[in-house]
Design a protein around this motif. Structure first.
Motif, short mmCIF file in Angstrom:
data_model
loop_
_atom_site.label_atom_id
_atom_site.label_comp_id
_atom_site.label_asym_id
_atom_site.label_seq_id
_atom_site.Cartn_x
_atom_site.Cartn_y
_atom_site.Cartn_z
N ASN A 32 0.86 -1.18 0.00
CA ASN A 32 0.00 0.00 0.00
C ASN A 32 0.90 1.23 0.00
O ASN A 32 1.78 1.37 0.84
N LEU A 33 0.70 2.11 -0.97
CA LEU A 33 1.56 3.27 -1.15
C LEU A 33 0.91 4.54 -0.60
O LEU A 33 -0.31 4.67 -0.60
N ASP A 34 1.74 5.45 -0.15
CA ASP A 34 1.28 6.72 0.40
C ASP A 34 0.83 7.62 -0.74
O ASP A 34 1.63 8.02 -1.58
N ILE A 35 -0.46 7.93 -0.75
CA ILE A 35 -1.00 8.76 -1.83
C ILE A 35 -0.33 10.13 -1.89
O ILE A 35 -0.19 10.71 -2.95
N ASP A 36 0.14 10.63 -0.74
CA ASP A 36 0.80 11.94 -0.74
C ASP A 36 2.12 11.92 -1.49
O ASP A 36 2.61 12.97 -1.90
N GLU A 37 2.70 10.74 -1.68
CA GLU A 37 3.94 10.62 -2.44
C GLU A 37 3.69 10.38 -3.92
O GLU A 37 4.62 10.32 -4.71
N THR A 38 2.43 10.25 -4.29
CA THR A 38 2.06 10.00 -5.68
C THR A 38 2.05 11.33 -6.43
O THR A 38 1.41 12.28 -5.99
N PRO A 39 2.76 11.41 -7.55
CA PRO A 39 2.84 12.67 -8.28
C PRO A 39 1.60 12.96 -9.14
O PRO A 39 1.65 13.04 -10.37
N ILE A 40 0.46 13.10 -8.46
CA ILE A 40 -0.79 13.48 -9.12
C ILE A 40 -1.29 14.76 -8.47
O ILE A 40 -0.86 15.13 -7.39
N SER A 41 -2.24 15.39 -9.12
CA SER A 41 -2.76 16.67 -8.63
C SER A 41 -3.49 16.49 -7.29
O SER A 41 -4.00 15.41 -6.98
N GLU A 42 -3.51 17.55 -6.53
CA GLU A 42 -4.21 17.54 -5.24
C GLU A 42 -5.71 17.26 -5.45
O GLU A 42 -6.33 16.58 -4.65
N GLU A 43 -6.25 17.81 -6.52
CA GLU A 43 -7.67 17.60 -6.83
C GLU A 43 -7.96 16.11 -7.04
O GLU A 43 -8.94 15.57 -6.51
N LEU A 44 -7.09 15.43 -7.77
CA LEU A 44 -7.28 14.00 -8.02
C LEU A 44 -7.07 13.19 -6.74
O LEU A 44 -7.80 12.23 -6.49
N LYS A 45 -6.13 13.60 -5.92
CA LYS A 45 -5.93 12.92 -4.62
C LYS A 45 -7.21 13.01 -3.79
O LYS A 45 -7.63 12.02 -3.19
N GLU A 46 -7.83 14.18 -3.78
CA GLU A 46 -9.09 14.36 -3.02
C GLU A 46 -10.20 13.49 -3.59
O GLU A 46 -10.97 12.89 -2.84
N GLU A 47 -10.29 13.41 -4.91
CA GLU A 47 -11.30 12.56 -5.54
C GLU A 47 -11.09 11.10 -5.15
O GLU A 47 -12.05 10.38 -4.85
N LEU A 48 -9.84 10.66 -5.15
CA LEU A 48 -9.53 9.28 -4.77
C LEU A 48 -9.88 9.03 -3.30
O LEU A 48 -10.42 7.98 -2.95
N TRP A 49 -9.56 9.99 -2.43
CA TRP A 49 -9.90 9.84 -1.00
C TRP A 49 -11.41 9.77 -0.79
O TRP A 49 -11.90 8.96 0.01
N ASP A 50 -12.14 10.62 -1.48
CA ASP A 50 -13.60 10.61 -1.37
C ASP A 50 -14.16 9.26 -1.82
O ASP A 50 -15.04 8.69 -1.19
N TRP A 51 -13.64 8.76 -2.93
CA TRP A 51 -14.05 7.46 -3.45
C TRP A 51 -13.72 6.35 -2.45
O TRP A 51 -14.53 5.49 -2.16
N MET A 52 -12.52 6.43 -1.88
CA MET A 52 -12.07 5.43 -0.92
C MET A 52 -12.92 5.45 0.35
O MET A 52 -13.22 4.39 0.91
N ALA A 53 -13.31 6.63 0.78
CA ALA A 53 -14.09 6.76 2.03
C ALA A 53 -15.45 6.06 1.93
O ALA A 53 -16.04 5.71 2.95
N ARG A 54 -15.92 5.85 0.71
CA ARG A 54 -17.22 5.20 0.51
C ARG A 54 -17.10 3.68 0.33
O ARG A 54 -18.08 3.01 0.03
N TYR A 55 -15.89 3.15 0.52
CA TYR A 55 -15.71 1.71 0.37
C TYR A 55 -16.64 0.97 1.33
O TYR A 55 -16.71 1.28 2.50
N GLY A 56 -17.34 0.00 0.80
CA GLY A 56 -18.20 -0.84 1.62
C GLY A 56 -19.57 -0.27 1.90
O GLY A 56 -20.31 -0.80 2.73
#
Length: 113
Positions: A32-56
Motif C-alpha cells: 500500500n503506497l502513500d497517496i501523498d507521495e504520488t505525483p498526481i494533482s491535489e484535486e485528483l488525490k481528493e477525488e480518490l480519498w472521497d471514493w475510498m471513504a465510501r468503500y463498503g
C-alpha cells in the motif's frame, strides 16, 4: 515510488479500494503506497480519498450483511473507480503503468448465503 519490491521502487500502480488503506498500491508486490507521495494533482488525490471513504457502502457492517441493492452499489463504485483510474493514467502517462482492481466483496456475500 518506494515499495517492498526487490528494487524498492515500482513503476506499476494499482487503484484499489480497501478498508483503512490508501487507494494506491504497488501492482507487483502489493504494498500500500502513500497517496501523498504520488505525483498526481491535489484535486485528483481528493477525488480518490472521497471514493475510498465510501468503500463498503453496500454492506450493513453492524449486521455483516449485504444491503438489498448492494450489488448495484458496488458496481457503481467500481465504475467510479475506473473513471478515476483513467484520470490517474492520464496524469502519470509515460511514468507509471496504472491499472484498476474492482471490488468483488458484494459477490462474496451473495456466494456465502
Amino acid at each position: 515510488m518506494e515499495c517492498l519490491c526487490e528494487q524498492n521502487v515500482t513503476d506499476e500502480l494499482k487503484i484499489e479500494g480497501d478498508m483503512g488503506g490508501d487507494p494506491i498500491w504497488c501492482n507487483k508486490c502489493g504494498c500500500n503506497l502513500d497517496i501523498d507521495e504520488t505525483p498526481i494533482s491535489e484535486e485528483l488525490k481528493e477525488e480518490l480519498w472521497d471514493w475510498m471513504a465510501r468503500y463498503g457502502e453496500w454492506i450493513e457492517w453492524d449486521q455483516d450483511e449485504l444491503l438489498p441493492n448492494g450489488i448495484e452499489l458496488e458496481e457503481e463504485r467500481n465504475k467510479q473507480g475506473m473513471k478515476l483510474t483513467e484520470k490517474v493514467k492520464k496524469e502519470l502517462e509515460g511514468t507509471y503503468k496504472v491499472s484498476f482492481s474492482p471490488s468483488t466483496s458484494a459477490r462474496s456475500y451473495v456466494n456465502r448465503e
